[in-house]
Design a protein around this motif. Structure first.
Motif, PDB file in Angstrom:
ATOM      1  N   PHE A   1      49.622  33.077   8.926  1.00 50.97           N
ATOM      2  CA  PHE A   1      49.037  33.228  10.247  1.00 50.97           C
ATOM      3  C   PHE A   1      48.995  34.701  10.599  1.00 50.97           C
ATOM      4  CE2 PHE A   1      50.072  28.786  10.403  1.00 50.97           C
ATOM      5  CZ  PHE A   1      49.063  28.248  11.186  1.00 50.97           C
TER       6      PHE A   1
ATOM      7  N   SER B   1      55.832  31.734   9.930  1.00 48.70           N
ATOM      8  CA  SER B   1      54.464  32.106  10.294  1.00 48.70           C
ATOM      9  C   SER B   1      53.826  32.957   9.197  1.00 48.70           C
ATOM     10  CB  SER B   1      54.474  32.871  11.617  1.00 48.70           C
ATOM     11  OG  SER B   1      53.204  33.362  11.928  1.00 48.70           O
TER      12      SER B   1
ATOM     13  N   LEU C   1      44.693  19.456   5.347  1.00 49.72           N
ATOM     14  CA  LEU C   1      45.439  19.385   6.606  1.00 49.72           C
ATOM     15  C   LEU C   1      46.766  18.663   6.417  1.00 49.72           C
ATOM     16  CD1 LEU C   1      42.561  18.607   9.128  1.00 49.72           C
ATOM     17  CD2 LEU C   1      43.796  20.767   8.838  1.00 49.72           C
TER      18      LEU C   1
ATOM     19  N   LYS D   1      49.673  22.016  18.359  1.00 49.17           N
ATOM     20  CA  LYS D   1      48.527  21.115  18.169  1.00 49.17           C
ATOM     21  C   LYS D   1      48.791  20.121  17.039  1.00 49.17           C
ATOM     22  CE  LYS D   1      43.635  21.120  17.002  1.00 49.17           C
ATOM     23  NZ  LYS D   1      42.520  21.918  16.510  1.00 49.17           N
ATOM     24  N   THR D   2      49.408  20.569  15.968  1.00 50.04           N
ATOM     25  CA  THR D   2      49.614  19.737  14.782  1.00 50.04           C
ATOM     26  C   THR D   2      50.792  18.782  14.931  1.00 50.04           C
ATOM     27  OG1 THR D   2      48.691  21.495  13.407  1.00 50.04           O
ATOM     28  CG2 THR D   2      49.965  19.812  12.277  1.00 50.04           C
TER      29      THR D   2
ATOM     30  N   HIS E   1      49.316  32.569  17.455  1.00 45.67           N
ATOM     31  CA  HIS E   1      48.405  31.614  16.814  1.00 45.67           C
ATOM     32  C   HIS E   1      49.202  30.550  16.069  1.00 45.67           C
ATOM     33  CE1 HIS E   1      45.228  30.545  13.670  1.00 45.67           C
ATOM     34  NE2 HIS E   1      44.870  29.977  14.799  1.00 45.67           N
ATOM     35  N   PHE E   2      50.263  30.950  15.416  1.00 44.82           N
ATOM     36  CA  PHE E   2      51.147  30.014  14.722  1.00 44.82           C
ATOM     37  C   PHE E   2      51.723  28.990  15.693  1.00 44.82           C
ATOM     38  CE2 PHE E   2      55.652  29.147  13.549  1.00 44.82           C
ATOM     39  CZ  PHE E   2      55.422  28.347  12.444  1.00 44.82           C
ATOM     40  N   SER E   3      52.220  29.455  16.821  1.00 41.32           N
ATOM     41  CA  SER E   3      52.816  28.561  17.815  1.00 41.32           C
ATOM     42  C   SER E   3      51.799  27.554  18.343  1.00 41.32           C
ATOM     43  CB  SER E   3      53.397  29.359  18.978  1.00 41.32           C
ATOM     44  OG  SER E   3      54.502  30.107  18.535  1.00 41.32           O
ATOM     45  N   ARG E   4      50.580  28.018  18.611  1.00 34.80           N
ATOM     46  CA  ARG E   4      49.534  27.107  19.091  1.00 34.80           C
ATOM     47  C   ARG E   4      49.195  26.065  18.018  1.00 34.80           C
ATOM     48  NH1 ARG E   4      47.306  31.919  20.868  1.00 34.80           N
ATOM     49  NH2 ARG E   4      45.674  31.816  19.274  1.00 34.80           N
ATOM     50  N   TYR E   5      49.129  26.487  16.756  1.00 30.68           N
ATOM     51  CA  TYR E   5      48.817  25.566  15.659  1.00 30.68           C
ATOM     52  C   TYR E   5      49.909  24.504  15.518  1.00 30.68           C
ATOM     53  CZ  TYR E   5      47.937  23.763  10.991  1.00 30.68           C
ATOM     54  OH  TYR E   5      47.706  22.931   9.929  1.00 30.68           O
ATOM     55  N   VAL E   6      51.166  24.923  15.579  1.00 28.73           N
ATOM     56  CA  VAL E   6      52.279  23.979  15.459  1.00 28.73           C
ATOM     57  C   VAL E   6      52.235  22.985  16.612  1.00 28.73           C
ATOM     58  CG1 VAL E   6      54.794  23.716  15.455  1.00 28.73           C
ATOM     59  CG2 VAL E   6      53.738  25.561  14.153  1.00 28.73           C
TER      60      VAL E   6
END
Length: 59
Positions: free
Chosen positions: A35, A30, A8, A47-48, A40-45
């Motif tokens: 991704f 992405s 991570l 969140k991270t 999904h990429f936007s949500r991961y960024v």
């Protein structure tokens, strides 16, 4: 530190590095991060890093 945390950490480090390279589009970043889609990429960024990819770039 468990292996999962190292993964991570490395992924976040790579993500920040790629987002700071403004010669690459967000779609290219992405794709480079493997991704399935930009959503999904936007949500991961978000969140991270706590910001959307666009917000991160517009610091």
């Amino acid at each position: 530190m468990p292996a999962s945390q190292w993964i991570l950490f490395y992924a976040a480090f790579e993500l920040v590095s790629l987002l700071n390279d403004t010669t690459k589009t967000l779609t290219e970043v992405s794709d480079l991060m493997h991704f399935e889609n930009i959503s999904h990429f936007s949500r991961y960024v978000k969140k991270t890093l706590g910001k959307t990819p666009s917000e991160f770039r517009n610091k």
